[in-house]
Write an enzyme that holds these catalytic residues in place. Structure first.
Site, short mmCIF file in Angstrom:
data_model
loop_
_atom_site.label_atom_id
_atom_site.label_comp_id
_atom_site.label_asym_id
_atom_site.label_seq_id
_atom_site.Cartn_x
_atom_site.Cartn_y
_atom_site.Cartn_z
N THR A 132 0.82 -1.21 0.00
CA THR A 132 0.00 0.00 0.00
C THR A 132 0.86 1.26 0.00
O THR A 132 2.00 1.23 0.48
CB THR A 132 -0.90 0.00 1.27
OG1 THR A 132 -1.43 1.30 1.46
CG2 THR A 132 -0.11 -0.37 2.52
N ASP A 133 0.29 2.37 -0.46
CA ASP A 133 1.01 3.65 -0.39
C ASP A 133 1.11 4.15 1.05
O ASP A 133 1.90 5.06 1.34
CB ASP A 133 0.32 4.71 -1.28
CG ASP A 133 -1.12 5.03 -0.87
OD1 ASP A 133 -1.68 4.36 0.02
OD2 ASP A 133 -1.69 5.98 -1.46
N GLU A 134 0.33 3.54 1.96
CA GLU A 134 0.30 4.04 3.34
C GLU A 134 1.63 3.83 4.06
O GLU A 134 1.90 4.47 5.08
CB GLU A 134 -0.87 3.41 4.12
CG GLU A 134 -2.19 3.70 3.42
CD GLU A 134 -3.44 3.35 4.21
OE1 GLU A 134 -3.39 3.33 5.45
OE2 GLU A 134 -4.48 3.11 3.58
N TYR A 157 -1.70 -0.64 11.01
CA TYR A 157 -1.85 -1.28 9.69
C TYR A 157 -0.66 -0.96 8.79
O TYR A 157 0.00 -1.87 8.26
CB TYR A 157 -3.16 -0.82 9.02
CG TYR A 157 -3.20 -1.12 7.53
CD1 TYR A 157 -3.20 -2.43 7.05
CD2 TYR A 157 -3.24 -0.08 6.58
CE1 TYR A 157 -3.23 -2.71 5.69
CE2 TYR A 157 -3.27 -0.35 5.22
CZ TYR A 157 -3.26 -1.66 4.77
OH TYR A 157 -3.28 -1.94 3.42
N LYS A 161 2.36 -3.37 7.25
CA LYS A 161 2.62 -3.54 5.81
C LYS A 161 4.06 -3.13 5.49
O LYS A 161 4.74 -3.77 4.70
CB LYS A 161 1.63 -2.72 4.97
CG LYS A 161 0.19 -3.22 5.00
CD LYS A 161 -0.01 -4.62 4.41
CE LYS A 161 0.18 -4.68 2.91
NZ LYS A 161 -0.19 -6.03 2.38
P1 NAD Z 1 -9.59 -7.37 2.20
O1 NAD Z 1 -9.57 -7.11 3.66
O2 NAD Z 1 -10.82 -7.08 1.42
O3 NAD Z 1 -9.21 -8.89 1.92
C1 NAD Z 1 -8.21 -9.58 2.62
C2 NAD Z 1 -8.36 -11.07 2.35
O4 NAD Z 1 -7.30 -11.75 3.05
C3 NAD Z 1 -9.68 -11.65 2.87
O5 NAD Z 1 -10.25 -12.50 1.90
C4 NAD Z 1 -9.27 -12.43 4.11
O6 NAD Z 1 -10.11 -13.56 4.38
C5 NAD Z 1 -7.85 -12.86 3.75
N1 NAD Z 1 -7.03 -13.11 4.95
C6 NAD Z 1 -6.90 -12.29 6.03
N2 NAD Z 1 -6.10 -12.88 6.95
C7 NAD Z 1 -5.69 -14.06 6.42
C8 NAD Z 1 -4.84 -15.12 6.88
N3 NAD Z 1 -4.26 -15.04 8.09
N4 NAD Z 1 -4.63 -16.18 6.07
C9 NAD Z 1 -5.22 -16.26 4.85
N5 NAD Z 1 -6.06 -15.30 4.38
C10 NAD Z 1 -6.29 -14.22 5.15
O7 NAD Z 1 -8.32 -6.56 1.65
P2 NAD Z 1 -8.14 -5.79 0.25
O8 NAD Z 1 -8.65 -4.42 0.40
O9 NAD Z 1 -8.61 -6.66 -0.84
O10 NAD Z 1 -6.55 -5.71 0.21
C11 NAD Z 1 -5.78 -6.77 -0.34
C12 NAD Z 1 -4.30 -6.41 -0.28
O11 NAD Z 1 -4.07 -5.19 -0.99
C13 NAD Z 1 -3.80 -6.17 1.14
O12 NAD Z 1 -2.50 -6.73 1.23
C14 NAD Z 1 -3.77 -4.66 1.28
O13 NAD Z 1 -2.77 -4.26 2.18
C15 NAD Z 1 -3.43 -4.24 -0.14
N6 NAD Z 1 -3.93 -2.91 -0.55
C16 NAD Z 1 -5.26 -2.56 -0.38
C17 NAD Z 1 -5.71 -1.33 -0.82
C18 NAD Z 1 -7.15 -0.93 -0.71
O14 NAD Z 1 -7.51 0.22 -1.05
N7 NAD Z 1 -8.05 -1.80 -0.29
C19 NAD Z 1 -4.81 -0.44 -1.41
C20 NAD Z 1 -3.46 -0.81 -1.56
C21 NAD Z 1 -3.05 -2.06 -1.14
P1 TYD Z 2 -10.72 4.00 4.38
O1 TYD Z 2 -11.68 3.62 3.32
O2 TYD Z 2 -10.80 3.35 5.72
O3 TYD Z 2 -9.25 3.83 3.76
P2 TYD Z 2 -7.80 4.31 4.33
O4 TYD Z 2 -7.93 4.63 5.76
O5 TYD Z 2 -6.96 3.11 4.09
O6 TYD Z 2 -7.40 5.50 3.49
O7 TYD Z 2 -10.83 5.58 4.62
C1 TYD Z 2 -10.68 6.50 3.56
C2 TYD Z 2 -10.73 7.90 4.16
O8 TYD Z 2 -12.05 8.12 4.65
C3 TYD Z 2 -9.80 8.08 5.34
O9 TYD Z 2 -9.29 9.41 5.31
C4 TYD Z 2 -10.71 7.89 6.55
C5 TYD Z 2 -12.05 8.40 6.06
N1 TYD Z 2 -13.26 7.75 6.63
C6 TYD Z 2 -14.31 8.53 7.11
O10 TYD Z 2 -14.25 9.78 7.08
N2 TYD Z 2 -15.41 7.89 7.61
C7 TYD Z 2 -15.51 6.53 7.67
O11 TYD Z 2 -16.54 6.01 8.18
C8 TYD Z 2 -14.44 5.74 7.14
C9 TYD Z 2 -14.50 4.24 7.18
C10 TYD Z 2 -13.33 6.39 6.63
#
Ligand code: NAD
Ligand code: TYD
Length: 351
Positions: A132-134, A157, A161
């Site tokens: 992630t960019d975070e 988190y 990562k």
């Molecule tokens: P998500 O929470 O929707 O899905 C995570 C999946 O991992 C789920 O299906 C869960 O069951 C599985 N999982 C969790 N713990 C596990 C374990 N111990 N063993 C096996 N499986 C397990 O997450 P997402 O939003 O799809 O993110 C996927 C990846 O992309 C993550 O690594 C996250 O850090 C990265 N990412 C997410 C975003 C975003 O905006 N959502 C952005 C950049 C990077």
């Molecule tokens: P989120 O979707 O949790 O992603 P991330 O924290 O990984 O960026 O949140 C996106 C942005 O929205 C973040 O600045 C937090 C804010 N946010 C709210 O204002 N209200 C909410 O209920 C949630 C879940 C997030």
């Protein structure tokens, strides 16, 4: 079959799109989806491909090192695309330990098992870590994260990562493990669990519940359509250079409050409400602890080197996303029944 690819976390939001992309684009590969099916994992995200002959699901926990070692021994995966993670910042504030176990220990277990089956014979093998960019921390009003930006994670988190990214790079330098990493900005689209901002807001607007906006809503995120992320992952998997990092972003920065106002407009239209009706639900609530102010990604490396770019304009992507959630209300009802109610109460009742 030319390749056996293990995709971890394939029942989650981004993972399900990556599974679909790889299963449909590469009938010669066998795609194995390893997922623990936590609250965030849902096999209903994959019903359209679950019967394909080049797809298999394996239920399991990446934290269980003996299980992972045996799994790799049994299947001899050629490549890994690792997405399994605890992914929600707010949950990492209330329960950091799960993030340490899955994101750090789980990643090391996969690295060890991959190393163990291939020893030093890594020709045509790849361990692709999705991040992630975070990890780069929080920006002020100016600037963007590049691949050279120093890590400065601020939440449990992002710290977990960042830690996993460092370990993946350490295995590259120390053991010559062929790795590649990508760091992506906030994704949006179908199948996202409604703890994250956009699906949570869509669900609340539909049900005329308050839309909780943290602080003053001035935090900025860069939003990318999840299918564009999946396409970037496909490209990096095939063409990315081993040992490299690629930043992926939408070049699409929005203050949370502006995004929510746009979403309210779109929802008013879709639900046949008066203009401005949904925005009355906007409710400013207590800010997230340590809330990163701004993320912005410079994705010129993947654009110039691999020819990737986002394909969808944000307003169009958001409309399509709203359509998907409106057309799939049963999916939303299924994932918001049961334990989701407790989560929502804990997170939002005292804000
Ligand atoms: P998500 O929470 O929707 O899905 C995570 C999946 O991992 C789920 O299906 C869960 O069951 C599985 N999982 C969790 N713990 C596990 C374990 N111990 N063993 C096996 N499986 C397990 O997450 P997402 O939003 O799809 O993110 C996927 C990846 O992309 C993550 O690594 C996250 O850090 C990265 N990412 C997410 C975003 C975003 O905006 N959502 C952005 C950049 C990077
Ligand atoms: P989120 O979707 O949790 O992603 P991330 O924290 O990984 O960026 O949140 C996106 C942005 O929205 C973040 O600045 C937090 C804010 N946010 C709210 O204002 N209200 C909410 O209920 C949630 C879940 C997030």
């Amino acid at each position: 079959m030319t390749k056996k690819i293990l995709i971890t976390g394939g029942a989650g939001f981004i993972g399900s799109h990556v599974i679909r992309t790889m299963v449909n684009n590469y009938p010669d590969y066998h795609i194995y989806n390893l997922d623990k099916l936590t609250y965030a994992g849902n096999l209903k995200n994959l019903t359209d491909i679950e019967n394909k002959s080049n797809y298999s699901f394996i239920k399991g926990d990446i934290v269980d090192d003996a299980f992972i070692m045996k799994l790799f021994d049994d299947y001899k995966f050629d490549s890994v695309i690792h997405l399994a993670a605890e992914s929600h910042v707010d949950r990492s504030i209330s329960n950091p330990n799960a993030f340490i176990h899955t994101n750090i220990v789980g990643t090391v277990n996969l690295l060890n098992a991959f190393r163990n089956i291939w020893k030093d014979n890594f020709a045509e093998k790849l361990f692709y870590h999705i991040s992630t960019d975070e990890v780069y921390g929080s920006l002020g009003e100016e600037g963007m994260f590049t691949e050279e930006t120093a890590y400065d994670p601020r939440s449990p988190y992002s710290a977990s990562k960042a830690s996993s990214d460092h370990l993946v790079r350490a295995y590259y330098h120390t053991f010559n493990l062929p790795v590649v990493i990508s760091n992506c900005s906030n994704n949006y689209g179908a199948y996202q669990f409604p703890e994250k901002l956009i699906p949570l807001a869509i669900n609340n607007i539909k049900n005329r519940k308050p839309i909780p906006v943290y602080g003053k809503g001035e935090n900025v995120r860069d939003w990318l359509w999840v299918n564009d992320h999946a396409a970037a992952i496909d490209l990096i998997f095939h063409k990315g250079r081993v040992g490299e990092t690629y930043n992926i972003g939408g070049n699409n920065e929005w203050r949370n409050i502006d995004l929510i106002r746009l979403l309210c407009e779109v929802m008013d239209e879709k639900l046949g409400r008066e203009k401005g009706e949904s925005s009355e639900l906007i409710t400013f609530v207590k800010d997230r602890a340590g809330h990163d102010l701004r993320y912005a990604i410079d994705s010129s490396k993947i654009q110039n080197e691999l020819g990737w770019k986002p394909s969808v304009d944000f307003k169009e992507g958001l409309r399509n996303t709203v359509d998907w959630y409106m057309d799939n209300q049963q999916w939303m009802e299924d994932v918001t029944s049961g334990t989701y109610q407790n989560y929502y109460k804990e997170q939002y009742d005292n804000r």
